[in-house]
Design a protein around this motif. Structure first.
Motif, PDB file in Angstrom:
ATOM      1  N   TYR A   1      53.498  28.175  -2.572  1.00  0.00           N
ATOM      2  CA  TYR A   1      52.146  28.570  -2.156  1.00  0.00           C
ATOM      3  C   TYR A   1      51.729  27.791  -0.908  1.00  0.00           C
ATOM      4  CZ  TYR A   1      47.204  29.777  -2.529  1.00  0.00           C
ATOM      5  OH  TYR A   1      45.942  30.250  -2.258  1.00  0.00           O
ATOM      6  N   TRP A   2      51.996  26.499  -0.912  1.00  0.00           N
ATOM      7  CA  TRP A   2      51.604  25.621   0.202  1.00  0.00           C
ATOM      8  C   TRP A   2      52.275  26.035   1.512  1.00  0.00           C
ATOM      9  CZ3 TRP A   2      55.186  21.947   2.342  1.00  0.00           C
ATOM     10  CH2 TRP A   2      54.623  21.035   3.242  1.00  0.00           C
ATOM     11  N   LEU A   3      53.500  26.523   1.438  1.00  0.00           N
ATOM     12  CA  LEU A   3      54.211  26.932   2.650  1.00  0.00           C
ATOM     13  C   LEU A   3      53.497  28.068   3.378  1.00  0.00           C
ATOM     14  CD1 LEU A   3      57.941  26.790   1.473  1.00  0.00           C
ATOM     15  CD2 LEU A   3      56.830  25.318   3.176  1.00  0.00           C
ATOM     16  N   GLY A   4      52.769  28.884   2.644  1.00  0.00           N
ATOM     17  CA  GLY A   4      52.054  29.991   3.276  1.00  0.00           C
ATOM     18  C   GLY A   4      50.562  29.763   3.401  1.00  0.00           C
ATOM     19  N   ASP A   5      50.111  28.555   3.087  1.00  0.00           N
ATOM     20  CA  ASP A   5      48.680  28.263   3.093  1.00  0.00           C
ATOM     21  C   ASP A   5      48.230  27.795   4.476  1.00  0.00           C
ATOM     22  OD1 ASP A   5      46.067  27.630   2.477  1.00  0.00           O
ATOM     23  OD2 ASP A   5      46.555  25.770   1.418  1.00  0.00           O
ATOM     24  N   ASP A   6      47.266  28.506   5.056  1.00  0.00           N
ATOM     25  CA  ASP A   6      46.713  28.084   6.344  1.00  0.00           C
ATOM     26  C   ASP A   6      45.217  27.776   6.222  1.00  0.00           C
ATOM     27  OD1 ASP A   6      45.750  30.618   5.963  1.00  0.00           O
ATOM     28  OD2 ASP A   6      46.497  31.459   7.846  1.00  0.00           O
ATOM     29  N   SER A   7      44.771  27.492   5.001  1.00  0.00           N
ATOM     30  CA  SER A   7      43.358  27.173   4.792  1.00  0.00           C
ATOM     31  C   SER A   7      43.040  25.789   5.335  1.00  0.00           C
ATOM     32  CB  SER A   7      43.008  27.236   3.302  1.00  0.00           C
ATOM     33  OG  SER A   7      43.725  26.249   2.573  1.00  0.00           O
ATOM     34  N   TYR A   8      41.767  25.526   5.542  1.00  0.00           N
ATOM     35  CA  TYR A   8      41.329  24.245   6.111  1.00  0.00           C
ATOM     36  C   TYR A   8      41.705  23.095   5.188  1.00  0.00           C
ATOM     37  CZ  TYR A   8      38.242  20.576   7.883  1.00  0.00           C
ATOM     38  OH  TYR A   8      37.735  19.388   8.360  1.00  0.00           O
ATOM     39  N   GLU A   9      42.500  22.159   5.715  1.00  0.00           N
ATOM     40  CA  GLU A   9      42.932  20.965   4.993  1.00  0.00           C
ATOM     41  C   GLU A   9      43.559  21.298   3.640  1.00  0.00           C
ATOM     42  OE1 GLU A   9      39.677  18.232   4.818  1.00  0.00           O
ATOM     43  OE2 GLU A   9      39.886  17.637   6.926  1.00  0.00           O
ATOM     44  N   GLY A  10      44.192  22.475   3.559  1.00  0.00           N
ATOM     45  CA  GLY A  10      44.894  22.844   2.344  1.00  0.00           C
ATOM     46  C   GLY A  10      44.017  23.085   1.136  1.00  0.00           C
ATOM     47  N   GLN A  11      42.769  23.496   1.372  1.00  0.00           N
ATOM     48  CA  GLN A  11      41.844  23.686   0.260  1.00  0.00           C
ATOM     49  C   GLN A  11      42.360  24.719  -0.751  1.00  0.00           C
ATOM     50  OE1 GLN A  11      38.205  24.736   2.238  1.00  0.00           O
ATOM     51  NE2 GLN A  11      37.630  22.618   2.673  1.00  0.00           N
ATOM     52  N   ASP A  12      42.999  25.776  -0.260  1.00  0.00           N
ATOM     53  CA  ASP A  12      43.517  26.799  -1.169  1.00  0.00           C
ATOM     54  C   ASP A  12      44.642  26.250  -2.032  1.00  0.00           C
ATOM     55  OD1 ASP A  12      41.689  28.524  -0.117  1.00  0.00           O
ATOM     56  OD2 ASP A  12      43.125  29.715   1.040  1.00  0.00           O
TER      57      ASP A  12
END
Length: 227
Positions: free
Chosen positions: A155-166
Motif C-alpha cells: 500500500y505504501w509503495l503506491g501512497d502519495d498522500s501528505y506525509e503518508g497519512q493514508d
C-alpha cells in the motif's frame, strides 16, 4: 554488517533505481566501493539477492535501534505495533529500492527469501516490543504481523498522500482486524461450550514451543571482511 558490506550496499543503492537488484548493480557497486569482484562475491555469494536481503536486514536493525530509544510503555499496545511498522517504513532511504525488491522476491526462486525477510521483520518488531511468548503464540503473532507488514508495504509503495497519512490509516485498519481476531479467540476461551469443543486442538497447540535462540557465531568459511 561489516564496513565493506556497508560500503557495497550504499554504493548499490545508487544503481538499484536503474538496474534493480541485479548482477549489474553488484558489479557497479563493487567498482564504486573499490572492492574486488572476488570479495564482493564472497560477501554476497548469491549476488544481488543477498545484497537485497542485506538491505532489508539493515532496515530491521535501524528500526529496532530507534524503538529501543522510545518510551513505549506509555502507549497502548496496538499503538506500539503501529508505530513500529511506521518506523520500519521511515528508515527506508529509497522507496524505489523496496519496489525493485518486491519485484525480485516475487520470482519463484526467491519467494521463500522474501517470506523469510518479512518474518524476520515481524520477529524484530515483537522482540523490540518485549514479547516473551514461548508457545504457539510466538508463531501466530509473527505470522499475523508479517502479513500486516507485507500488505502495508504494498500500500505504501503506491501512497502519495501528505506525509503518508493514508498509509498510517491503512496500518490502523489492519491492526484493528488483528485485534478482532484476538477478541474472537478470547471469546472462545471464555465460552464453556466452545472451550470444551476446542479442548483437544488447544491442548495439542499448547505443546508447541518457540524455537531456541541460537547465539550468533562466526563459523569457518564465512567471509567477514573489514570491520
Amino acid at each position: 554488517m561489516t564496513e565493506t558490506e556497508e560500503r557495497l550496499l550504499d554504493a548499490a543503492l545508487t544503481h538499484v533505481p536503474f538496474d534493480g537488484w541485479s548482477e549489474a548493480t553488484l558489479a557497479r557497486a563493487a567498482r564504486d566501493a573499490d572492492v574486488s569482484k572476488a570479495e564482493a562475491r564472497a560477501l554476497f555469494p548469491r549476488g544481488a539477492v543477498d545484497l537485497a536481503l542485506a538491505f532489508h536486514r539493515r532496515g530491521d536493525a535501524q528500526m529496532a535501534e530507534r524503538l529501543s530509544g522510545m518510551a513505549l510503555a506509555d502507549m497502548r499496545f496496538r499503538d506500539r505495533v503501529a508505530e513500529a511498522i511506521w518506523i520500519r517504513l521511515e528508515v527506508i532511504p529509497d522507496r524505489e529500492a523496496v519496489r525493485r525488491g518486491t519485484t525480485l522476491f516475487a520470482l519463484p526462486q526467491y519467494s521463500a527469501d522474501g517470506a523469510k525477510a518479512l518474518w524476520g521483520t515481524a520477529d524484530r518488531i515483537w522482540t523490540a516490543l518485549g514479547d516473551r511468548s514461548d508457545d504457539i503464540n510466538w508463531y501466530t503473532k509473527r505470522a499475523t504481523l508479517a502479513g500486516v507488514y507485507g500488505s502495508t508495504v504494498l500500500y505504501w509503495l503506491g501512497d502519495d498522500s501528505y506525509e503518508g497519512q493514508d498509509t498510517r490509516a491503512f496500518i490502523d485498519r489492519r491492526i484493528e482486524d488483528v485485534m478482532r481476531i484476538e477478541k474472537a479467540k478470547a471469546a472462545v476461551r471464555a465460552n464453556p461450550v466452545l472451550r470444551t469443543v476446542s479442548a483437544g486442538p488447544l491442548w495439542a497447540l499448547s505443546k508447541v514451543r518457540a524455537p531456541a535462540r541460537m547465539p550468533k557465531v562466526d563459523l569457518p568459511g564465512r567471509w567477514r571482511g573489514k570491520r
